[in-house]
Design an enzyme around this catalytic site. Structure first.
Site, PDB file in Angstrom:
ATOM      1  CB  CYS A  16      -0.842   0.003   1.275  1.00 29.41           C
ATOM      2  SG  CYS A  16       0.196   0.065   2.755  1.00 29.41           S
ATOM      3  CG  HIS A  77       3.479  -0.802  12.513  1.00 35.23           C
ATOM      4  ND1 HIS A  77       4.789  -1.147  12.270  1.00 35.23           N
ATOM      5  CD2 HIS A  77       2.737  -1.534  11.647  1.00 35.23           C
ATOM      6  CE1 HIS A  77       4.848  -2.069  11.312  1.00 35.23           C
ATOM      7  NE2 HIS A  77       3.615  -2.323  10.918  1.00 35.23           N
ATOM      8  CD  GLU A 129      -2.712   1.136  13.547  1.00 33.50           C
ATOM      9  OE1 GLU A 129      -2.279   0.365  12.671  1.00 33.50           O
ATOM     10  OE2 GLU A 129      -3.826   1.677  13.485  1.00 33.50           O
ATOM     11  CB  THR A 167      -5.083   1.546  10.132  1.00 31.15           C
ATOM     12  OG1 THR A 167      -3.889   0.816  10.421  1.00 31.15           O
ATOM     13  CG2 THR A 167      -4.968   2.957  10.654  1.00 31.15           C
ATOM     14  CB  CYS A 197      -6.203   2.507   6.100  1.00 33.23           C
ATOM     15  SG  CYS A 197      -5.420   1.023   5.474  1.00 33.23           S
ATOM     16  CB  SER A 226      -2.707  -6.472  12.142  1.00 32.84           C
ATOM     17  OG  SER A 226      -4.082  -6.279  12.293  1.00 32.84           O
ATOM     18  CG  ASN A 227      -2.311  -5.790   6.184  1.00 35.12           C
ATOM     19  OD1 ASN A 227      -2.391  -6.300   5.080  1.00 35.12           O
ATOM     20  ND2 ASN A 227      -1.147  -5.444   6.720  1.00 35.12           N
ATOM     21  CB  SER A 269       3.673  -5.425   5.265  1.00 33.19           C
ATOM     22  OG  SER A 269       2.985  -6.544   5.804  1.00 33.19           O
TER      23      SER A 269
HETATM   24  C1  2E4 Z   1       1.180   0.459   9.449  1.00 30.12           C
HETATM   25  C2  2E4 Z   1      -0.156   0.401   9.713  1.00 30.12           C
HETATM   26  O1  2E4 Z   1      -0.594  -3.260  11.153  1.00 30.12           O
HETATM   27  P1  2E4 Z   1      -0.089  -4.470  10.397  1.00 30.12           P
HETATM   28  O2  2E4 Z   1       0.408  -5.519  11.348  1.00 30.12           O
HETATM   29  O3  2E4 Z   1      -1.025  -4.952   9.385  1.00 30.12           O
HETATM   30  O4  2E4 Z   1       1.219  -3.885   9.660  1.00 30.12           O
HETATM   31  P2  2E4 Z   1       2.009  -4.381   8.381  1.00 30.12           P
HETATM   32  O5  2E4 Z   1       3.391  -3.835   8.509  1.00 30.12           O
HETATM   33  O6  2E4 Z   1       1.842  -5.814   8.112  1.00 30.12           O
HETATM   34  O7  2E4 Z   1       1.265  -3.622   7.194  1.00 30.12           O
HETATM   35  C3  2E4 Z   1       1.514  -2.280   6.915  1.00 30.12           C
HETATM   36  C4  2E4 Z   1       0.945  -1.347   7.919  1.00 30.12           C
HETATM   37  C5  2E4 Z   1       1.734  -0.431   8.556  1.00 30.12           C
HETATM   38  C6  2E4 Z   1      -0.365  -1.384   8.238  1.00 30.12           C
HETATM   39  N1  2E4 Z   1      -0.908  -0.486   9.076  1.00 30.12           N
HETATM   40 FE1  SF4 Z   2      -1.135   3.076   6.029  1.00 31.16          FE
HETATM   41 FE2  SF4 Z   2      -1.249   0.715   7.155  1.00 31.16          FE
HETATM   42 FE3  SF4 Z   2      -3.234   1.485   5.622  1.00 31.16          FE
HETATM   43 FE4  SF4 Z   2      -0.906   0.874   4.529  1.00 31.16          FE
HETATM   44  S1  SF4 Z   2      -2.246  -0.529   5.593  1.00 31.16           S
HETATM   45  S2  SF4 Z   2      -2.137   2.705   4.060  1.00 31.16           S
HETATM   46  S3  SF4 Z   2       0.521   1.576   6.104  1.00 31.16           S
HETATM   47  S4  SF4 Z   2      -2.614   2.450   7.567  1.00 31.16           S
END
Ligand code: 2E4
Ligand code: SF4
Length: 308
Positions: A16, A77, A129, A167, A197, A226-227, A269
């Site tokens: 992303c 994060h 986060e 998010t 997000c 997490s995502n 990620s």
């Molecule tokens: C920042 C916020 O939060 P998650 O564990 O999904 O983080 P990841 O680094 O896997 O993904 C990017 C990101 C970074 C997502 N939200």
């Molecule tokens: Fe931002 Fe996390 Fe959403 Fe990617 S997944 S746009 S890093 S909040």
């Protein structure tokens, strides 16, 4: 050789805008200085971290591992105000790669807390986060992880309650928690626009669009992402076997033996090359047809990070 298979590739998937920005921040500093400290994993992905480490990035858990005066990058994060304070005390120049959409949640938290609300954060305990946002006002922000938690909440004044979310939550699960909060606190206030997000939402919706056809779902991402985990959970709730993998070699032969249609996606990620590698590996096992299913085009981009 296995029988012919189809891979459905939901789009959007993989990086992303916030992840691209965080990684390029570290890359730019490596190009300039050959070495840079980063607090925590810049994003939650093994490959990204290993690649940057090989190029000179030094990942540390806490700021006391950074030598006085050295520049330190804060991960995507986000961090609590206490971490920023510690960086200032230790004289560490900070380059903040917090995703702007996480920063927005911090600003909302500070606003709700300032007007005296009990602020409910929907999120997962222990996630960086969540730790960062709770740190905005540990005595005034309460974490809720489930509908069950809502029933156990105690607040100072039920007419002054706001909520926020992490998010990267499941859109569907979160809607259930928000509904339970609204039922308990009719005056509940929330963010003007959803805190989950756009990237999280798009990846979940794109995967949802192939779940009726797929017999197996593979999500590329690391165990602490997490995502990515939410994508696996959504597929499982739909009744499908689903697995989180970092690389093709983790695919067990029995997962794919009886399967004709595989849904293959990647968390925000997970590098896009890893998707290509998994496709190449599947193609080695037997004839493969790859069909991309584009739900929406992402055009979001964030400005590069400016050093403080
Ligand atoms: C920042 C916020 O939060 P998650 O564990 O999904 O983080 P990841 O680094 O896997 O993904 C990017 C990101 C970074 C997502 N939200
Ligand atoms: Fe931002 Fe996390 Fe959403 Fe990617 S997944 S746009 S890093 S909040």
């Amino acid at each position: 050789m296995l029988r012919p298979r189809t891979v459905l590739l939901p789009s959007p998937r993989s990086f992303c805008a916030g992840v691209e920005r965080a990684i390029s921040t570290v890359e730019r500093l490596l190009n300039e200085h050959g070495q840079v400290y980063v607090r925590k994993q810049i994003v939650h992905n093994q490959h990204v971290v290993a690649d940057l480490e090989a190029r000179g990035a030094i990942f540390v858990d806490e700021l006391d591992q950074v030598p006085m005066g050295s520049t330190v990058v804060l991960s995507a994060h986000g961090v609590s105000p206490a971490v920023r304070q510690e960086a200032a005390t230790r004289n560490l120049p900070v380059v903040d790669a917090t995703c702007p959409l996480v920063a927005k949640v911090h600003l909302e938290a500070a606003r709700y807390v300032d007007r005296g609300d009990t602020t409910i954060l929907i999120g997962h305990a222990g996630h960086e986060e969540v730790e960062g946002v709770l740190g905005e006002a540990p005595e005034q922000i309460v974490l809720v992880e489930s509908v069950d938690d809502v029933g156990h909440l105690r607040v100072a004044d039920p007419s002054w309650v706001s909520y926020l979310t992490q998010t990267t939550l499941s859109v569907e699960q979160t809607a259930g928690i928000v509904a339970a909060l609204k039922a308990r606190f009719p005056d509940l206030k929330g963010p003007a626009t959803e805190d989950i997000c756009y990237a999280t939402t798009n990846r979940q919706n794109a995967l949802a669009a192939v779940l009726d056809e797929a017999q197996l779902v593979l999500v590329i991402g690391s165990a602490n992402s997490s995502n990515s985990l939410r994508l696996v959970e959504n597929a499982r709730r739909h009744g499908l076997p689903a697995y989180l993998i970092d690389r093709a070699e983790q695919i067990a032969p029995e997962w794919i033996a009886e399967v004709d249609v595989i849904g293959l996606t990647a968390g925000a990620s997970a590098p896009p090359e890893k998707v290509d590698e998994v496709i190449a590996w599947l193609a080695e096992q037997g004839p493969l047809t790859v069909v991309e299913r584009i739900l929406t085009q992402e055009t979001v981009r964030f400005r590069p990070v400016v050093p403080e």
